[in-house]
Design a protein around this motif. Structure first.
Motif, PDB file in Angstrom:
ATOM      1  N   SER A 130      -4.889 -56.857  67.441  1.00 39.68           N
ATOM      2  CA  SER A 130      -5.736 -57.327  65.714  1.00 39.68           C
ATOM      3  C   SER A 130      -4.429 -57.118  64.298  1.00 39.68           C
ATOM      4  CB  SER A 130      -5.902 -55.837  65.321  1.00 39.68           C
ATOM      5  OG  SER A 130      -5.191 -54.290  65.633  1.00 39.68           O
ATOM      6  N   PHE A 131      -5.471 -57.159  63.642  1.00 40.48           N
ATOM      7  CA  PHE A 131      -4.500 -57.234  61.514  1.00 40.48           C
ATOM      8  C   PHE A 131      -3.685 -56.613  61.784  1.00 40.48           C
ATOM      9  CE2 PHE A 131      -4.242 -56.949  57.183  1.00 40.48           C
ATOM     10  CZ  PHE A 131      -3.603 -58.730  57.531  1.00 40.48           C
ATOM     11  N   GLU A 132      -4.646 -55.315  61.915  1.00 41.10           N
ATOM     12  CA  GLU A 132      -4.153 -53.662  61.128  1.00 41.10           C
ATOM     13  C   GLU A 132      -2.573 -53.695  62.628  1.00 41.10           C
ATOM     14  OE1 GLU A 132      -5.484 -49.024  61.440  1.00 41.10           O
ATOM     15  OE2 GLU A 132      -6.994 -50.522  62.428  1.00 41.10           O
ATOM     16  N   GLY A 133      -2.467 -54.236  63.859  1.00 40.14           N
ATOM     17  CA  GLY A 133      -1.652 -53.377  64.871  1.00 40.14           C
ATOM     18  C   GLY A 133      -0.039 -54.413  63.882  1.00 40.14           C
ATOM     19  N   TYR A 134      -1.221 -55.614  63.724  1.00 38.96           N
ATOM     20  CA  TYR A 134       0.385 -56.418  63.088  1.00 38.96           C
ATOM     21  C   TYR A 134       0.901 -56.392  61.887  1.00 38.96           C
ATOM     22  CZ  TYR A 134       1.006 -59.887  59.313  1.00 38.96           C
ATOM     23  OH  TYR A 134       1.516 -60.255  58.271  1.00 38.96           O
ATOM     24  N   VAL A 135       0.213 -55.394  61.163  1.00 35.55           N
ATOM     25  CA  VAL A 135       1.036 -54.553  59.812  1.00 35.55           C
ATOM     26  C   VAL A 135       1.558 -53.220  60.001  1.00 35.55           C
ATOM     27  CG1 VAL A 135       0.552 -53.185  58.009  1.00 35.55           C
ATOM     28  CG2 VAL A 135      -0.665 -55.025  58.388  1.00 35.55           C
ATOM     29  N   ARG A 136       0.807 -52.686  61.701  1.00 30.62           N
ATOM     30  CA  ARG A 136       1.541 -51.632  61.576  1.00 30.62           C
ATOM     31  C   ARG A 136       2.994 -52.208  62.022  1.00 30.62           C
ATOM     32  NH1 ARG A 136      -1.817 -50.417  64.585  1.00 30.62           N
ATOM     33  NH2 ARG A 136      -1.150 -50.827  66.313  1.00 30.62           N
ATOM     34  N   ALA A 154       3.338 -46.076  53.646  1.00 31.38           N
ATOM     35  CA  ALA A 154       2.531 -45.911  52.898  1.00 31.38           C
ATOM     36  C   ALA A 154       2.695 -47.535  52.562  1.00 31.38           C
ATOM     37  CB  ALA A 154       3.577 -45.547  51.467  1.00 31.38           C
ATOM     38  N   TRP A 155       3.736 -47.946  53.123  1.00 27.59           N
ATOM     39  CA  TRP A 155       4.129 -49.568  52.349  1.00 27.59           C
ATOM     40  C   TRP A 155       2.404 -50.491  53.714  1.00 27.59           C
ATOM     41  CZ3 TRP A 155       4.456 -54.093  55.956  1.00 27.59           C
ATOM     42  CH2 TRP A 155       4.454 -54.897  54.931  1.00 27.59           C
ATOM     43  N   MET A 160      -2.093 -52.989  53.863  1.00 27.97           N
ATOM     44  CA  MET A 160      -4.390 -52.738  54.120  1.00 27.97           C
ATOM     45  C   MET A 160      -4.859 -53.374  52.474  1.00 27.97           C
ATOM     46  SD  MET A 160      -4.099 -53.486  57.247  1.00 27.97           S
ATOM     47  CE  MET A 160      -5.976 -53.694  57.543  1.00 27.97           C
ATOM     48  N   ARG A 161      -5.121 -53.013  52.304  1.00 33.55           N
ATOM     49  CA  ARG A 161      -5.604 -52.085  51.029  1.00 33.55           C
ATOM     50  C   ARG A 161      -5.547 -54.001  50.288  1.00 33.55           C
ATOM     51  NH1 ARG A 161      -3.621 -47.158  49.266  1.00 33.55           N
ATOM     52  NH2 ARG A 161      -1.704 -48.315  48.271  1.00 33.55           N
TER      53      ARG A 161
END
Length: 738
Positions: A130-136, A154-155, A160-161
């Motif tokens: 998932s995209f959220e997992g990639y960012v995390r 925070a980053w 995600m914003r």
């Protein structure tokens, strides 16, 4: 219940059906034939066999179609795999990191360069992430350099914003001072394409260029400070010296050892106070409070002086970083010049006072001379009227004794001519008072037909004596003016035309233009050259004295000009040598189209102008109108500076070195600047002055332009009452408020 299992293959189903048929046939052959059941079973078996064959054929066709579909599906799958491999090979050749997420923010594919620098936390980049997992995962990488005070969570939230925007581009720092540019783009089906580009070289190059530029700017600032004729010193937020030039040491008499990087402000101040003193003690206290306050400081200025008459002017200002700077200028010569100028001004004031007294004596003498002239004109008019009255009595006696109608008509015309002469003498007496304050006009509606009818007989006699044809065209218009002075103006113009016309005709008529009636007197005389058209309105000036018929003293046109100027009736002239001339007088029409103003019996000039001593700049390119307006204003006690165009007006002001009290500018000045442009130029040079624009242009654009500039607009023909109110406002100093 079915006899055949649908899940069996076709061969197995056919085998079962054949066995069933065989069993049925055996049963029929060995069964009880008498009962008839065997035959029925045989029929059913035959029917079943037929159906089995049909079913078998259908199954064979279906099987063929299935084989074809499987072959096509396999080919399509192979083509898809080939395209996928080609796409994977293509994105692998890209020098940037590439990833594709579908509309559900699930990773579809990426190349080996994607997140290559964050493999410590993003270990398994495979489709389905998932995209959220990639960012995390990226936010927790030890290679990611986060800004000071920003946590990984925070980053990640900020990342995600950013993902909610349709197009995103930002830089990420990682590793040993390396930079990655991340850009996101939305696809047509709502998916996301991410590109990661290494921009380390670009950012490092920009840093180098900024350092070079900063070093270059430092050298330029140093060279600029040394080039200045002023002394300059700059202190940081701790009041320590960070920059200066050599001039500051020379002006303030500071030794070189005192001026060094980091020198304290207090130490320099102690050295300065040993050599200089503040011009005012309050300046010293104010200056010390200013340096101690810290933070952002406003501007400050003061002066220091020392023995020998040396005066230094200081100007200080705070800087955004909390520091401050000073500039120092030697103003000794200026202060000495100011002292001498004060002495000269005092001497000039004394001379001006003496000259003013002399001018007052001269003015008194001129007023006494003018009063003597008025008394002389009155006495001379009285002496002239006596023989005219006697002549009228003699003619009246002859008229009563004569019985011939023709003779009586001639005598009546002669008496009318003598009456006109008597009225002309009365007019001369009134015109001699045009420059006096006590003259009053009888302004009221006047029918032009009445004015023309009274002049026709008298002028026809004069024209007939010279063999000229006189044509006077009646008019039904009613104008607003003084009837006696209007009659004298027209009478002088017609008499002048007859006097200077040797052959041809004289025509008098009226043209209506909007709210204005223009009386025109045309003749076929010799005409007037352009260079002489202003001179003909001067007293006792005649251009041609050779012809015996051109009698007169040259006062007619001078009287016309003065009367028109005082009445506010513009006077115009067209003439061409060899063709003739046309004199024109414009008057306001009263009636339906131009409502009449109430008749006013009052002073002919605005009150208080003679005492105000106004100086007015008049710029008008028409010489006749300029002359008429000058005569009118001078009769009010206004001092007039004349110019025919913008260039000569500016040159005249520069030569005279005076600032007029008011401006009276024609809008159309021929080639060059217009009246409004000239007003702007004078405002730039001398500041804003009361101004009125004079123009025959009645367009909305000109009215809006004058309203925007907040200046008066006087339409031609100029109303002397409005002009007088303008000068009254100038005298009261309320023109700007109006």
């Amino acid at each position: 219940m079915s006899l055949i299992n649908p899940d069996d293959s076709l061969e197995r189903q056919n085998e079962k059906l054949l066995r069933i048929v065989e069993t049925l046939m055996n049963h029929v052959e060995h069964g009880n034939a008498q009962s008839g059941e065997a035959y029925a079973q045989f029929e059913r078996a035959a029917l079943l066999e037929k159906r089995v064959r049909e079913r078998t054929l259908e199954l064979e066709r279906t099987l063929n179609l299935l084989h074809e579909s499987n072959a096509q599906l396999a080919q399509a799958h192979e083509e898809t795999e080939t395209a996928r491999r080609n796409l994977a090979d293509a994105i692998e050749t890209i020098s940037e990191g590439f990833a594709l997420f579908d509309g559900g923010d699930v990773l579809v594919m990426c190349n080996s360069r994607f997140c290559r620098d964050f493999r410590d936390s993003v270990r398994d980049l495979r489709p389905g992430l998932s995209f959220e997992g990639y960012v995390r995962h990226v936010s927790r990488s030890r290679h990611l350099s986060l800004p000071e005070g920003l946590s990984p969570d925070a980053w990640a939230a900020d990342r995600m914003r950013k993902h909610t925007d349709r197009r995103v581009m930002f830089n990420v720092r990682h590793g040993q001072d390396r930079w990655l540019q991340v850009s996101e783009h939305r696809t047509a089906n709502g998916g996301t394409v991410i590109l990661q580009t290494d921009v380390t070289d670009i950012i490092r190059l920009e840093r180098q260029e900024r350092l070079k530029l900063k070093d270059k700017q430092t050298r330029m600032i140093r060279a600029t400070l040394d080039h200045l004729d002023q002394g300059v010193c700059i202190f940081d937020d701790g009041a320590h010296l960070v920059a200066w030039n050599e001039k500051i040491g020379t002006l303030m008499n500071l030794p070189a050892r005192r001026l060094h990087l980091g020198a304290s402000f207090e130490g320099l101040m102690e050295q300065v106070e040993q050599n200089f003193r503040f011009s005012q003690e309050s300046d010293r206290d104010l200056f010390l409070r200013w340096t101690d306050q810290g933070g952002r400081r406003g501007p400050i200025s003061f002066e220091l002086s020392r023995d020998g008459g040396i005066v230094l002017r200081f100007f200080g200002r705070g800087m955004p970083d909390g520091g401050f700077l000073f500039s120092c200028t030697d103003v000794t010569a200026e202060r000495e010049a100011a002292r001498r100028l004060t002495e000269v001004n005092e001497m000039l004031e004394q001379r001006v006072m003496e000259r003013t007294l002399e001018l007052e004596d001269a003015l008194s003498a001129a007023e006494r001379a003018n009063a003597s002239k008025s008394r002389f004109v009155a006495a001379a008019s009285h002496d002239l009227l006596q023989p005219l009255s006697a002549a009228k009595l003699f003619i009246s006696s002859l008229s009563e004794k004569s019985a011939d109608a023709g003779d009586k008509a001639v005598l009546d015309k002669a008496e009318s001519a003598l009456t006109s002469a008597e009225q002309l003498i009365d007019a001369l007496l009134d015109i001699s008072k045009l420059e006096s304050d006590g003259l009053k006009f009888d302004i009221r509606p006047v029918a032009l037909r009445e004015v023309f009818s009274r002049l026709r007989d008298e002028m026809e006699v004069l024209a007939a004596r010279k063999g000229l044809k006189l044509r006077m065209i009646d008019s039904d218009l009613t104008v607003e003016t003084d009837p006696a002075y209007l009659r004298r103006v027209v009478q002088n113009l017609v008499a002048n035309a007859i006097r200077y016309t040797e052959a041809g005709r004289v025509v008098i008529g009226v043209r209506r233009r909007g709210g204005t009636a223009r009386i025109e007197v045309w003749d076929t005389g010799p005409g007037i050259a352009e260079e002489d058209q202003s001179a003909i309105f001067e007293e006792f000036r005649r251009l041609d004295t050779r012809a015996s018929t051109n009698d007169g003293l040259g006062l007619g046109l001078a009287i016309v000009e003065r009367a028109c100027a005082r009445l506010g009736h513009p006077l115009g002239l067209w003439s061409e040598p060899g063709r003739g001339s046309c004199f024109m007088v414009s008057l306001p029409v009263v009636g339906a189209t131009a409502p009449s103003r109430p008749a006013a019996l009052g002073p002919a000039r605005p009150q208080g102008l003679a005492q105000a001593g106004l100086i007015v700049l008049l710029v008008e390119n028409d010489p006749q109108l300029r002359r008429a307006m000058t005569v009118l204003m001078e009769s009010w006690g206004v001092n007039v500076i004349e110019a025919e165009d913008a260039a000569s007006a500016l040159d005249l002001l520069a030569d005279l070195e005076i600032v007029p009290d008011a401006l009276l500018l024609d809008y159309q000045l021929g080639a060059g600047m217009s009246g409004t442009q000239l007003f702007g130029e004078i405002t730039t040079r001398m500041g804003r002055l009361p101004c009125a624009i004079v123009s025959a242009d009645r367009s909305e654009a000109l009215r809006e332009a004058c309203a925007a500039l907040q200046i008066e607009l006087l339409s031609k023909p100029v109303d002397r009452h409005r002009l007088g109110r303008f000068f009254d406002a100038v005298v009261r100093g309320t023109l700007a408020a109006e």
